[in-house]
Scaffold this motif. Sequence first.
Motif, short mmCIF file in Angstrom:
data_model
loop_
_atom_site.label_atom_id
_atom_site.label_comp_id
_atom_site.label_asym_id
_atom_site.label_seq_id
_atom_site.Cartn_x
_atom_site.Cartn_y
_atom_site.Cartn_z
N GLU A 187 42.48 4.82 9.78
CA GLU A 187 41.24 4.83 10.57
C GLU A 187 40.69 6.24 10.70
O GLU A 187 39.49 6.48 10.53
CB GLU A 187 41.51 4.24 11.95
CG GLU A 187 40.31 4.26 12.88
CD GLU A 187 40.67 3.85 14.30
OE1 GLU A 187 39.77 3.90 15.17
OE2 GLU A 187 41.85 3.50 14.56
N ILE A 188 41.58 7.19 11.01
CA ILE A 188 41.14 8.59 11.17
C ILE A 188 40.64 9.15 9.85
O ILE A 188 39.60 9.82 9.79
CB ILE A 188 42.29 9.44 11.71
CG1 ILE A 188 42.74 8.91 13.08
CG2 ILE A 188 41.87 10.90 11.83
CD1 ILE A 188 44.03 9.55 13.59
N ALA A 189 41.37 8.88 8.77
CA ALA A 189 40.98 9.40 7.46
C ALA A 189 39.60 8.90 7.05
O ALA A 189 38.79 9.66 6.50
CB ALA A 189 42.02 9.01 6.41
N ARG A 190 39.31 7.66 7.31
CA ARG A 190 38.00 7.11 6.95
C ARG A 190 36.89 7.76 7.78
O ARG A 190 35.79 7.99 7.28
CB ARG A 190 38.00 5.59 7.11
CG ARG A 190 38.82 4.89 6.03
CD ARG A 190 38.76 3.38 6.09
NE ARG A 190 39.46 2.81 4.95
CZ ARG A 190 38.92 2.64 3.75
NH1 ARG A 190 37.65 2.97 3.54
NH2 ARG A 190 39.63 2.13 2.76
N LEU A 212 39.06 10.38 0.24
CA LEU A 212 39.93 9.69 1.20
C LEU A 212 41.39 10.11 1.09
O LEU A 212 42.06 10.31 2.13
CB LEU A 212 39.76 8.19 1.04
CG LEU A 212 40.33 7.29 2.14
CD1 LEU A 212 39.80 7.68 3.51
CD2 LEU A 212 40.00 5.82 1.83
N PRO A 213 41.97 10.28 -0.11
CA PRO A 213 43.37 10.73 -0.18
C PRO A 213 43.57 12.09 0.47
O PRO A 213 44.61 12.33 1.10
CB PRO A 213 43.65 10.79 -1.68
CG PRO A 213 42.70 9.79 -2.28
CD PRO A 213 41.45 9.91 -1.46
N GLN A 214 42.60 13.00 0.33
CA GLN A 214 42.71 14.30 0.98
C GLN A 214 42.58 14.17 2.48
O GLN A 214 43.26 14.89 3.24
CB GLN A 214 41.64 15.25 0.43
CG GLN A 214 41.83 15.62 -1.03
CD GLN A 214 40.77 16.58 -1.55
OE1 GLN A 214 40.16 17.33 -0.79
NE2 GLN A 214 40.52 16.53 -2.85
N ALA A 215 41.74 13.26 2.94
CA ALA A 215 41.61 13.03 4.38
C ALA A 215 42.91 12.48 4.97
O ALA A 215 43.32 12.85 6.07
CB ALA A 215 40.44 12.09 4.65
N GLY A 257 33.46 10.36 -1.38
CA GLY A 257 34.88 10.41 -1.09
C GLY A 257 35.52 9.07 -0.82
O GLY A 257 36.75 8.94 -0.89
N MET A 258 34.72 8.07 -0.51
CA MET A 258 35.25 6.72 -0.27
C MET A 258 35.58 5.99 -1.57
O MET A 258 36.31 4.99 -1.56
CB MET A 258 34.24 5.89 0.53
CG MET A 258 34.03 6.35 1.95
SD MET A 258 35.49 6.05 2.98
CE MET A 258 34.83 6.51 4.59
N ASP A 259 35.05 6.48 -2.69
CA ASP A 259 35.25 5.80 -3.97
C ASP A 259 36.60 6.18 -4.58
O ASP A 259 37.01 7.35 -4.54
CB ASP A 259 34.13 6.15 -4.94
CG ASP A 259 32.77 5.63 -4.48
OD1 ASP A 259 32.76 4.70 -3.64
OD2 ASP A 259 31.74 6.15 -4.94
N ALA A 260 37.25 5.22 -5.19
CA ALA A 260 38.54 5.46 -5.82
C ALA A 260 38.40 6.43 -6.99
O ALA A 260 37.43 6.37 -7.75
CB ALA A 260 39.13 4.13 -6.31
N GLY A 261 39.38 7.30 -7.15
CA GLY A 261 39.41 8.22 -8.28
C GLY A 261 38.63 9.50 -8.10
O GLY A 261 38.70 10.39 -8.95
N VAL A 262 37.85 9.62 -7.03
CA VAL A 262 37.06 10.83 -6.80
C VAL A 262 37.98 11.98 -6.39
O VAL A 262 38.83 11.83 -5.52
CB VAL A 262 35.98 10.59 -5.72
CG1 VAL A 262 35.36 11.90 -5.26
CG2 VAL A 262 34.91 9.65 -6.24
N GLU A 263 37.81 13.14 -7.03
CA GLU A 263 38.63 14.31 -6.72
C GLU A 263 37.89 15.30 -5.83
O GLU A 263 38.52 16.08 -5.11
CB GLU A 263 39.03 15.03 -8.02
CG GLU A 263 39.95 14.24 -8.92
CD GLU A 263 40.25 15.00 -10.19
OE1 GLU A 263 41.37 15.54 -10.30
OE2 GLU A 263 39.37 15.08 -11.06
N MET A 264 36.57 15.31 -5.90
CA MET A 264 35.79 16.26 -5.11
C MET A 264 34.56 15.56 -4.55
O MET A 264 33.78 14.97 -5.28
CB MET A 264 35.37 17.46 -5.96
CG MET A 264 34.78 18.61 -5.15
SD MET A 264 34.22 19.99 -6.19
CE MET A 264 32.47 19.59 -6.32
#
Length: 478
Positions: A83-86, A96-99, A314-321
């Motif tokens: 929830e926090i990451a989103r 999202l993975p970085q979050a 950043g919500m999309d899968a595979g995005v690095e930046m």
Amino acid sequence: MSSYPDLKLYIGGEWRKTADNLSVINPATEAEIGRLPIARISDLDDALSAADEGFRVWRRTAPRKRADIMLRAAAILRDRQEEIARSITAEHGKPLPQARLEVIRGCEFLEWDAGEAMRTYGRVIPSAPGVRYVVHHEPVGIVLGLSPWNFPMSQPCRKIAGALATGCSIILKAAEETPAGAMHIVQAFHDAGLPAGVLNLVFGEPAEISDHLIRQDPVRLVAFTGSTAIGRHLTTLASENMTRVLMELGGHAPVIVCEDTDVEKAATSSAIRKYRNAGQVCTSPTRFFVHESIFEPFLDTFVKRAKATSVGDGMDAGVEMGPLANERRVPALAKLVEDATAKGAQLHCGGGRVGNRGYFFEPTVLAKVPDAALVMQEEPFGPLAVINPVASLEEAIAKANAVPYGLAAYGFTNRADYVDRLTDEVEAGNISFNTLEASLPETPFGGVKSSGYGREGGTEGLDNYMNVKNVSHSMEIV
């Protein structure tokens, strides 16, 4: 979006709203996702009174109990990671993975300082017979914490952790552009049973808040992370009341790549780290000084990896930046690129905005940039890397030290004599070899020169939040 919280202030253990508010924008879509209440002077005075009452309670709370509440809050935050990451990705734009990793890092700060809360030892100093000197550490008082927008959750955690572990209360002014991370932290502490007034959260006009609160006598420490220019201003304000400061300011991190290193690994890892958080990191590797014998292969590998960086929401899968966190950074970066190329720099990739919606900027590489270019002196705070050849280690060290900043520095080498020399001669508060990790909860973090004053993290991190009192005991009245 449904996962984004209803934004509020938190004063004296209660949530509140105000009549005036600001818009919070998703930098990937430019859509409004929330309305942030602005604190009035009366709210700030309420926060000050609440923090004063909270301090009276918290300073008398046993370190073990302080630690227990901090660990409970950290456990709550870990449970709410998704929830926090989103929320962070929505307001900041980072993938999202970085979050998710940022949430964990924030918890680690709380957990480390919770342990240190029980180890703020004093000491007994030997003296003459019948005389004893005892050194005590006491909480400094009310802390004003000012955290930046680039790490909405972990940066507030760092300041809250230091304050609460030592028995201080804190008024936190988190970034208005990215307020949700701080709100989640406060909610976790509320749910963990933190006494009212120990932690307070305000938002509003930054200059008004800092100017009003720093001048108040109960505020005994200003803990700030942000730009050097603002840090100098806040230090000046604090000096008028002899208020202590903890300043973690800007950087312009050099990376010295020696001739003996593994070029492929060094260039690839450097490019990956450069574009993490879209380069919006005070320790981001930016000025690469590469030995001329390996310059071309290093540059080619770095550029190849930069071009392969996946940029998007950043919500999309595979995005690095993801995007830059705010609109003003786009023209600022474009200006640095334009200035450098006009002065003879080579643009190998990037250099401009991506699309026409969202604050996206291309992963950018400039090479053979002259010293006169603005980017050689100004921290870009974005996805821009400068890669220049050097003829010797001496030249690399001189160029690394040729800016007023000294926060983080990096070196790639396998030679012990190079490590020793770089350790001795590079002017930085943190230097890492064959890794681009500059800071961990258990290590002291801070800068030299114009990059700040004091340290956060490690056993040294709590020193800023405590006063030292020397107590003399004599067995006879003298």
